[in-house]
Scaffold this motif. Structure first.
Motif, short mmCIF file in Angstrom:
data_model
loop_
_atom_site.label_atom_id
_atom_site.label_comp_id
_atom_site.label_asym_id
_atom_site.label_seq_id
_atom_site.Cartn_x
_atom_site.Cartn_y
_atom_site.Cartn_z
N LEU B 30 8.57 -6.89 106.22
CA LEU B 30 8.60 -5.50 106.69
C LEU B 30 9.99 -4.87 106.43
O LEU B 30 10.09 -3.72 105.99
N LEU B 31 11.06 -5.64 106.67
CA LEU B 31 12.41 -5.11 106.50
C LEU B 31 12.67 -4.77 105.03
O LEU B 31 13.20 -3.70 104.71
N GLU B 32 12.28 -5.67 104.14
CA GLU B 32 12.52 -5.44 102.71
C GLU B 32 11.68 -4.25 102.22
O GLU B 32 12.16 -3.40 101.46
N ALA B 33 10.42 -4.21 102.68
CA ALA B 33 9.54 -3.10 102.26
C ALA B 33 10.06 -1.76 102.79
O ALA B 33 9.97 -0.73 102.11
N ALA B 34 10.65 -1.77 103.99
CA ALA B 34 11.15 -0.53 104.58
C ALA B 34 12.31 0.04 103.75
O ALA B 34 12.39 1.25 103.52
N VAL B 35 13.20 -0.84 103.28
CA VAL B 35 14.34 -0.36 102.49
C VAL B 35 13.86 0.19 101.15
O VAL B 35 14.29 1.27 100.72
N SER B 36 12.94 -0.51 100.48
CA SER B 36 12.51 0.01 99.18
C SER B 36 11.71 1.31 99.36
O SER B 36 11.83 2.23 98.55
N CYS B 37 10.95 1.40 100.44
CA CYS B 37 10.19 2.62 100.72
C CYS B 37 11.15 3.81 100.95
O CYS B 37 10.99 4.88 100.37
#
Lengths: 213, 213
Positions: B30-37
């Motif tokens: 979730l953390l990695e996806a949030a940054v790329s989003c």
């Protein structure tokens, strides 16, 4: 083409003049209001209607001057940037002697000042919006390039930097990048105390690096 | 309080372990996806649902980990910033000899690298959103201060800069401000060519100013 009848010329200079002046004054009010609106409310809170109200101008008059929201806000950032840079150029007439560290210090302070007020805040909102919005992106990219080139020219002229010397161009560019970074650091909090110390130190570093003394 | 029965301790170490690992893995996704989003779609396009979908996690599971949108995105920027800075610290084991210009050059490049990738783009969207949104502002201000302090500590350690010498602290701070400005200049266009030349020149300026040689 280029031939204006005396009668028409006379009308332009007399009868139409006040109307042209009013139109120009309205345009300027809209541009200034657009920048302060963008700085305070961001891109999502900045529309032609909000700016018209802030400027005390009817929505119709605003749309007569600026067909789209993108037209208004890119023109506004460009106008205020030009005004700031002209003010900065005027500083040149009132500086300590060439070659003095005090002169370099004031120039660095003034350059950093380009990036720490409402103009930079407004431009930043526009840049960030442009990074997501296709219709803004191209225009803001071109605007940023023009304003950036002009800031660089002003910095070189004020510092009397000799760009034919290898590295001088990049030293000045890095100084303007630092100024932009200082502007960013001032976005959420008042960073003026730290900024003053960084400016003092880097004015000295730049003075030594450019061998201005 | 603090007293854990042996049975419960044993269960935590055995039976619950895989579940804890899965939970940790979900959180990281979730953390990695949030940054790329955030980097790609900006704050307005970044919601918990969009991130959950991107991470391949149910919306319920996402909300179990992060109660609010603000929780998710501030935690994400902090997590990725920590990861980047740890990677940067690891660079220290593989550098040219202390005192060499090549060493300073690589360190300046790596520091600038902190501000030119998706992480900086994500953080920039968060900062700009926080400048308009009261509920984000306080958290992002605190986050920015923590991440900034950590970047400064890393820079001082890598450069082996002696902050007891007057001006050294401000020289390093200005270098990080320049890195932030270079990140901003990379937002709308690929600025890597110009950036490389500025980094080379400023690495030399920093090397001379800090008298590292």
């Amino acid at each position: 083409m280029g031939a204006v009848s005396p009668a028409r010329g006379a009308r332009t200079l007399s009868g139409n003049q006040p109307q042209q002046e009013r139109s120009r004054a309205t345009r300027l009010k809209l541009l200034e209001a657009a920048v302060s609106c963008l700085a305070e409310r961001g891109w999502s809170g900045s529309t032609v209607s909000v700016v018209a109200e802030r400027a005390g101008v009817s929505r119709g008059a605003a749309q007569h001057h600026f067909r789209t929201r993108e037209d208004l806000f890119t023109a506004a950032v460009e106008h205020v940037a030009e005004k700031r840079q002209n003010a900065l150029k005027a500083v040149a007439h009132n500086l300590p002697p060439v070659g003095s560290p005090a002169r370099t210090r004031i120039i660095v302070e003034e350059l950093v000042g380009l990036y720490t007020g409402p103009l930079f805040r407004a431009a930043l909102h526009l840049w960030v919006a442009a990074s997501d919005e296709e219709q803004l992106r191209e225009r803001v990219t071109a605007l940023e390039a023009r304003v950036g080139r002009e800031a660089h020219r002003t910095a070189v002229a004020l510092l009397e930097a000799d760009e034919s010397v290898p590295g001088v161009r990049e030293t000045v560019q890095g100084l303007l990048d630092m100024a932009r970074g200082l502007g960013l650091a001032n976005l959420l909090t008042d960073d003026s105390g730290r900024r003053e110390r960084v400016v003092e130190q880097w004015a000295g570093n730049i003075h030594a690096t450019l061998r201005l003394g």
